[in-house]
Design an enzyme around this catalytic site. Structure first.
Site, PDB file in Angstrom:
ATOM      1  N   HIS A  39       7.743   5.444  -1.673  1.00 32.19           N
ATOM      2  CA  HIS A  39       7.378   5.405  -3.086  1.00 32.19           C
ATOM      3  C   HIS A  39       6.107   4.575  -3.223  1.00 32.19           C
ATOM      4  O   HIS A  39       6.050   3.418  -2.794  1.00 32.19           O
ATOM      5  CB  HIS A  39       8.500   4.797  -3.929  1.00 32.19           C
ATOM      6  CG  HIS A  39       8.182   4.771  -5.391  1.00 32.19           C
ATOM      7  ND1 HIS A  39       8.479   5.821  -6.245  1.00 32.19           N
ATOM      8  CD2 HIS A  39       7.573   3.819  -6.156  1.00 32.19           C
ATOM      9  CE1 HIS A  39       8.069   5.517  -7.459  1.00 32.19           C
ATOM     10  NE2 HIS A  39       7.515   4.315  -7.442  1.00 32.19           N
ATOM     11  N   CYS A  40       5.085   5.156  -3.833  1.00 33.66           N
ATOM     12  CA  CYS A  40       3.788   4.502  -3.930  1.00 33.66           C
ATOM     13  C   CYS A  40       3.570   3.992  -5.357  1.00 33.66           C
ATOM     14  O   CYS A  40       3.536   4.797  -6.300  1.00 33.66           O
ATOM     15  CB  CYS A  40       2.665   5.464  -3.548  1.00 33.66           C
ATOM     16  SG  CYS A  40       1.021   4.741  -3.684  1.00 33.66           S
ATOM     17  N   PRO A  41       3.415   2.682  -5.554  1.00 33.94           N
ATOM     18  CA  PRO A  41       3.166   2.173  -6.908  1.00 33.94           C
ATOM     19  C   PRO A  41       1.785   2.543  -7.432  1.00 33.94           C
ATOM     20  O   PRO A  41       1.561   2.530  -8.648  1.00 33.94           O
ATOM     21  CB  PRO A  41       3.308   0.648  -6.736  1.00 33.94           C
ATOM     22  CG  PRO A  41       3.023   0.393  -5.291  1.00 33.94           C
ATOM     23  CD  PRO A  41       3.507   1.599  -4.556  1.00 33.94           C
ATOM     24  N   ASN A  45       4.603   7.307  -8.157  1.00 38.00           N
ATOM     25  CA  ASN A  45       5.359   8.494  -7.771  1.00 38.00           C
ATOM     26  C   ASN A  45       5.694   8.375  -6.284  1.00 38.00           C
ATOM     27  O   ASN A  45       5.194   7.485  -5.594  1.00 38.00           O
ATOM     28  CB  ASN A  45       4.531   9.757  -8.029  1.00 38.00           C
ATOM     29  CG  ASN A  45       5.405  11.001  -8.096  1.00 38.00           C
ATOM     30  OD1 ASN A  45       6.618  10.925  -7.918  1.00 38.00           O
ATOM     31  ND2 ASN A  45       4.789  12.133  -8.348  1.00 38.00           N
TER      32      ASN A  45
END
Length: 323
Positions: A39-41, A45
């Site tokens: 999960h990429c901040p 997403n």
């Protein structure tokens, strides 16, 4: 389509459905993601099946843009400090007399502008190094047709086999044996990844559920190795608790994984830990669903080992508990 294949799949208690091969549940997005990498901040997403190529291109273009910005910042400060610069074929010539001839610049370049440009240059260079390293890591896993999570699963498989001395060999099923073939699994001319995110081409000697079977074995091993603890102190679930000691405060795990609040008497299944912290699942007895578990970190100081009878699941009377 085949109900008998359910025995090879993991079941997601949150989504109330079976997970497809290479899928994982993201607690930030609150859904299962096909071929989840992380999960990429930055993009708010998950990086997975649909956008793995786009995310990798982002990791490439962001450092290139920062390199371009760094060049602009350097040349801006250079020209403003020396007022004029002229390029020759083999050397850079500086004309200090230009200050007497050239008019004042349209945008004054004072001390504050110089400090802001220098700060922005530091940010650009830092982003170039940090994001560039992430791009290299992503390309390594893509060229072996893995994700970051699957690389970790493969490492745990080696540890499990070595620990139990089973003699089995785990072969990662999705590595096509060719870096170009693995590359084509993610990057296509159309921009649309190959496949449907559910069925994947596998190498010889493997099948669709080779990875999921290994994950089920690791989960079973995790349950066997887990140790039950009982809370002896209340813990609010804050990241850096002040009341649990100086060492606990300064050694809080540097991770996005959550903390779990504990009340005195709560039961926790600990699966891993640090010197002053532990990670586990809190057992919440519920009459509705027979018990749910909440995962997270908690201070080791707040719990003690819980002695119980494995057959009756009752505490052992008269036996002294140990930390």
């Amino acid at each position: 389509e085949k109900s008998q294949d359910c025995m090879y799949l993991q079941y997601c208690k949150v989504c109330q459905s079976y997970k497809a091969p290479r899928s994982h549940h993201c607690r930030k997005c609150n859904r299962c993601v096909m071929k989840m990498d992380h999960h990429c901040p930055w993009i708010n997403n998950c990086c997975g099946y649909q956008n793995h190529a786009s995310f990798t291109l982002f990791l490439l273009l962001a450092p290139l843009g920062c390199i371009h910005a760094s060049f602009i910042f350097i040349m801006t400060m250079y020209t403003q400090l020396y007022n004029r610069i002229s390029f020759g074929w083999s050397s850079v010539k500086i004309d200090m007399s230009a200050a007497k001839r050239d008019p004042r610049p349209i945008i004054p370049f004072g001390l504050s502008a110089f400090a802001a440009s220098l700060f922005a240059l530091g940010l650009a260079l830092g982003t170039t190094i940090a994001v560039g390293m992430l791009f290299i890591i992503q390309m390594k896993v893509i060229l072996t047709n893995k994700t970051s999570i699957e690389s970790w699963i493969e490492e745990k498989a080696k540890d499990r086999i070595q620990y139990y001395q089973t003699g089995e060999t785990f072969i990662f099923p999705y590595d096509m044996g060719s870096k170009w073939k693995n590359f084509r699994q993610v990057f296509t001319w159309s921009g649309i990844p190959e496949g449907d995110g559910l069925d994947w081409p596998v190498r010889d000697g493997c099948h669709q559920y080779s990875l999921t079977i290994e994950q089920l074995k690791q989960k079973a091993d995790k349950r066997v190795r887990s140790v039950r603890y009982r809370a002896i102190e209340d813990y609010s679930g804050v990241c850096c608790p002040v009341t649990k000691g100086v060492k606990t405060f300064f050694t809080t795990p540097c991770t996005e994984e959550p903390r779990i609040a504990l009340s005195k008497g709560d039961l926790v299944l600990a699966t891993r830990g640090l010197k002053h912290w532990m990670y586990g699942e809190k057992i919440v007895v519920s009459a509705a669903d027979g018990g749910t578990r909440e995962r997270g970190w908690f201070p080791r100081k707040c719990v003690e080992k819980y002695q119980y009878d494995s057959e009756t699941d009752q505490p052992v009377d008269g036996e002294k508990k140990s930390k």
